[in-house]
Design a protein around this motif. Structure first.
Motif, PDB file in Angstrom:
ATOM      1  N   MET A   1       6.628  -9.322   6.016  1.00  0.00           N
ATOM      2  CA  MET A   1       5.147  -9.430   5.485  1.00  0.00           C
ATOM      3  C   MET A   1       5.557  -9.691   3.810  1.00  0.00           C
ATOM      4  SD  MET A   1       1.438  -8.060   5.475  1.00  0.00           S
ATOM      5  CE  MET A   1       0.228  -8.616   4.308  1.00  0.00           C
ATOM      6  N   THR A   2       6.476  -8.434   3.425  1.00  0.00           N
ATOM      7  CA  THR A   2       6.525  -8.552   1.833  1.00  0.00           C
ATOM      8  C   THR A   2       7.781  -9.469   1.548  1.00  0.00           C
ATOM      9  OG1 THR A   2       6.212  -6.190   1.994  1.00  0.00           O
ATOM     10  CG2 THR A   2       7.236  -6.779   0.125  1.00  0.00           C
ATOM     11  N   SER A   3       7.413 -10.285   0.394  1.00  0.00           N
ATOM     12  CA  SER A   3       8.544 -11.263  -0.062  1.00  0.00           C
ATOM     13  C   SER A   3       8.900 -10.749  -1.425  1.00  0.00           C
ATOM     14  CB  SER A   3       7.842 -12.142  -0.339  1.00  0.00           C
ATOM     15  OG  SER A   3       6.700 -12.459  -1.322  1.00  0.00           O
ATOM     16  N   LYS A   4       8.175  -9.863  -2.315  1.00  0.00           N
ATOM     17  CA  LYS A   4       8.494  -9.389  -3.573  1.00  0.00           C
ATOM     18  C   LYS A   4       8.561  -7.748  -3.388  1.00  0.00           C
ATOM     19  CE  LYS A   4       6.808  -8.578  -8.147  1.00  0.00           C
ATOM     20  NZ  LYS A   4       5.594  -8.899  -9.028  1.00  0.00           N
ATOM     21  N   GLY A   5       9.626  -7.328  -3.819  1.00  0.00           N
ATOM     22  CA  GLY A   5       9.716  -5.615  -3.723  1.00  0.00           C
ATOM     23  C   GLY A   5       9.108  -4.999  -4.874  1.00  0.00           C
ATOM     24  N   HIS A   6       8.550  -3.905  -4.505  1.00  0.00           N
ATOM     25  CA  HIS A   6       7.480  -2.953  -5.134  1.00  0.00           C
ATOM     26  C   HIS A   6       8.026  -1.577  -5.176  1.00  0.00           C
ATOM     27  CE1 HIS A   6       4.632  -6.369  -5.341  1.00  0.00           C
ATOM     28  NE2 HIS A   6       5.011  -6.417  -4.097  1.00  0.00           N
ATOM     29  N   PHE A   7       7.804  -0.947  -6.446  1.00  0.00           N
ATOM     30  CA  PHE A   7       8.160   0.382  -6.602  1.00  0.00           C
ATOM     31  C   PHE A   7       7.114   1.265  -6.775  1.00  0.00           C
ATOM     32  CE2 PHE A   7      10.770   3.622  -9.271  1.00  0.00           C
ATOM     33  CZ  PHE A   7      10.923   4.632  -8.389  1.00  0.00           C
ATOM     34  N   ILE A   8       6.401   2.057  -5.904  1.00  0.00           N
ATOM     35  CA  ILE A   8       5.462   2.740  -6.120  1.00  0.00           C
ATOM     36  C   ILE A   8       5.724   4.444  -6.150  1.00  0.00           C
ATOM     37  CG2 ILE A   8       3.222   3.411  -5.195  1.00  0.00           C
ATOM     38  CD1 ILE A   8       2.970   0.551  -3.715  1.00  0.00           C
ATOM     39  N   THR A   9       5.151   5.015  -7.353  1.00  0.00           N
ATOM     40  CA  THR A   9       5.310   6.538  -7.063  1.00  0.00           C
ATOM     41  C   THR A   9       4.245   7.180  -7.276  1.00  0.00           C
ATOM     42  OG1 THR A   9       5.357   6.727  -9.780  1.00  0.00           O
ATOM     43  CG2 THR A   9       7.492   6.099  -8.571  1.00  0.00           C
ATOM     44  N   PHE A  10       4.374   8.536  -6.816  1.00  0.00           N
ATOM     45  CA  PHE A  10       3.315   9.554  -6.651  1.00  0.00           C
ATOM     46  C   PHE A  10       3.530  10.681  -7.556  1.00  0.00           C
ATOM     47  CE2 PHE A  10       1.945   7.049  -3.041  1.00  0.00           C
ATOM     48  CZ  PHE A  10       0.499   7.569  -2.793  1.00  0.00           C
ATOM     49  N   GLU A  11       2.569  11.191  -8.332  1.00  0.00           N
ATOM     50  CA  GLU A  11       2.783  12.196  -9.305  1.00  0.00           C
ATOM     51  C   GLU A  11       1.656  13.060  -9.139  1.00  0.00           C
ATOM     52  OE1 GLU A  11       5.621  12.673 -10.877  1.00  0.00           O
ATOM     53  OE2 GLU A  11       6.524  10.988 -11.021  1.00  0.00           O
ATOM     54  N   GLY A  12       1.894  14.341  -9.673  1.00  0.00           N
ATOM     55  CA  GLY A  12       0.740  15.498  -9.604  1.00  0.00           C
ATOM     56  C   GLY A  12       1.361  16.885  -9.800  1.00  0.00           C
ATOM     57  N   ILE A  13       0.444  17.760  -9.891  1.00  0.00           N
ATOM     58  CA  ILE A  13       1.055  19.169 -10.182  1.00  0.00           C
ATOM     59  C   ILE A  13       1.409  19.687  -8.618  1.00  0.00           C
ATOM     60  CG2 ILE A  13      -0.386  19.488 -12.053  1.00  0.00           C
ATOM     61  CD1 ILE A  13      -2.261  21.119 -10.189  1.00  0.00           C
ATOM     62  N   ASP A  14       1.778  20.736  -8.621  1.00  0.00           N
ATOM     63  CA  ASP A  14       2.316  21.345  -7.255  1.00  0.00           C
ATOM     64  C   ASP A  14       1.242  21.492  -6.303  1.00  0.00           C
ATOM     65  OD1 ASP A  14       5.339  21.410  -7.741  1.00  0.00           O
ATOM     66  OD2 ASP A  14       4.784  22.915  -9.376  1.00  0.00           O
ATOM     67  N   GLY A  15       1.334  21.208  -5.127  1.00  0.00           N
ATOM     68  CA  GLY A  15       0.007  21.463  -4.224  1.00  0.00           C
ATOM     69  C   GLY A  15      -1.052  20.355  -4.512  1.00  0.00           C
ATOM     70  N   SER A  16      -0.879  19.318  -5.177  1.00  0.00           N
ATOM     71  CA  SER A  16      -1.879  18.277  -5.365  1.00  0.00           C
ATOM     72  C   SER A  16      -2.273  17.646  -3.808  1.00  0.00           C
ATOM     73  CB  SER A  16      -1.538  17.339  -6.571  1.00  0.00           C
ATOM     74  OG  SER A  16      -0.345  16.736  -6.259  1.00  0.00           O
ATOM     75  N   GLY A  17      -1.205  17.421  -3.132  1.00  0.00           N
ATOM     76  CA  GLY A  17      -1.175  16.794  -1.771  1.00  0.00           C
ATOM     77  C   GLY A  17      -0.617  15.348  -1.995  1.00  0.00           C
ATOM     78  N   LYS A  18       0.029  15.378  -2.921  1.00  0.00           N
ATOM     79  CA  LYS A  18       0.475  13.920  -3.351  1.00  0.00           C
ATOM     80  C   LYS A  18       1.669  13.658  -2.109  1.00  0.00           C
ATOM     81  CE  LYS A  18       4.302  15.876  -6.253  1.00  0.00           C
ATOM     82  NZ  LYS A  18       5.014  16.091  -4.969  1.00  0.00           N
ATOM     83  N   SER A  19       2.386  14.581  -1.719  1.00  0.00           N
ATOM     84  CA  SER A  19       3.475  14.041  -0.692  1.00  0.00           C
ATOM     85  C   SER A  19       2.891  13.778   0.662  1.00  0.00           C
ATOM     86  CB  SER A  19       4.263  15.480  -0.385  1.00  0.00           C
ATOM     87  OG  SER A  19       4.951  15.902  -1.379  1.00  0.00           O
TER      88      SER A  19
END
Length: 211
Positions: A1-19
C-alpha cells in the motif's frame, strides 16, 4: 500500500508509554496494508544493539555525557545505514522508539549542556530528521514510577532520578516548539486506548498531507 517511505519516531520521558504506543501504531498501520518496520534506539541493528548494552546498563556514572554522545551517534549511524534508510528508500514506514531528539535531551541538555555538539555530530554523521515525531507527554513522577516498576536491567538513566526526568520533560516540550513542523504532542496521562487513538489520528493527518 505504501509507495513513499516515511520515518516516524516516538519520544518522551522514561515510562511515558511511548514503546507501547509505537508498537500499537505499527500494528494499526499494518492492518491498513502498510509495510511497517518497528525498531528502537539505541539499537535496531546488530552493531547498535551491542552499543545499547554498553550505554543502558551499569552504574549511572559509567560514562560521561560526552562519551555517551559518541556512543549513541555511532549506534545511530549503523542503524541508519543498515536498517532505517534502506527501508524508507524501499517505500516502507519505519517507526522508531527514540531517535536523535533523545540524544539532544539526555546528553545535549539534561546532563552536559552539549546541545551544540549533539547537533553538529548529527548534521555531520546522520544528516536527516524524522518526518513525524510523536511526543508522549507525561508527569515525570508518574513516568518514573512506571519505568522503575518494570524492574528490568536497562535502568541506568532511570537511576538518575526525578530531577533528570523533570528536565527531560521540559526539554522535550521545548523541542516540540522548536521543531513544530514535525512534532505532535499527545497527552500520555490518558488511558492507553485514548492515547493510541490520538496517535493514530496524528499519523493519519501526516500521511494524508504528505501524499
Amino acid at each position: 500500500m505504501t509507495s513513499k517511505g516515511h520515518f516516524i519516531t516516538f519520544e518522551g520521558i522514561d515510562g511515558s508509554g511511548k514503546s507501547t504506543q509505537a508498537r500499537r501504531l505499527a500494528e494499526h498501520l499494518r492492518s491498513l496494508g502498510h509495510d511497517v518496520i518497528l525498531t528502537r534506539e539505541p539499537g535496531g541493528s546488530p552493531g547498535a544493539e551491542e552499543i545499547r548494552a554498553l550505554v543502558l546498563q551499569g552504574d549511572p556514572d559509567r560514562w560521561s555525557a560526552e562519551t555517551e554522545l559518541l556512543l549513541f551517534t555511532a549506534a545511530r549511524r549503523d542503524h541508519m545505514e543498515r536498517l532505517i534508510q534502506p527501508a524508507v528508500d524501499a517505500g516502507k514506514i519505519v517507526i522508531c522508539d527514540r531517535f536523535a531528539d533523545s540524544t539532544r535531551m539526555y546528553q545535549g541538555l539534561s546532563r552536559g549542556d552539549l546541545r551544540g555538539k549533539v547537533d553538529t555530530l548529527h548534521d555531520l554523521m546522520i544528516g536527516r530528521e524524522p518526518d513525524l515525531t510523536i511526543l508522549i507527554d507525561m508527569n515525570p513522577g508518574q513516568g518514573l514510577a512506571r519505568a522503575k516498576g518494570r524492574q528490568g536491567t536497562e535502568e541506568r538513566f532511570e537511576d538518575f532520578g526525578t530531577d533528570l526526568q523533570e528536565k527531560m520533560r521540559a526539554g522535550f516540550l521545548g523541542l516540540a516548539k522548536e521543531f513544530s513542523d514535525r512534532f505532535r504532542t499527545i497527552n500520555g496521562a490518558q488511558d492507553i486506548d485514548a492515547v493510541a487513538q490520538d496517535v493514530q489520528a496524528a499519523t493519519a493527518a501526516y500521511l494524508s498531507s504528505s501524499g
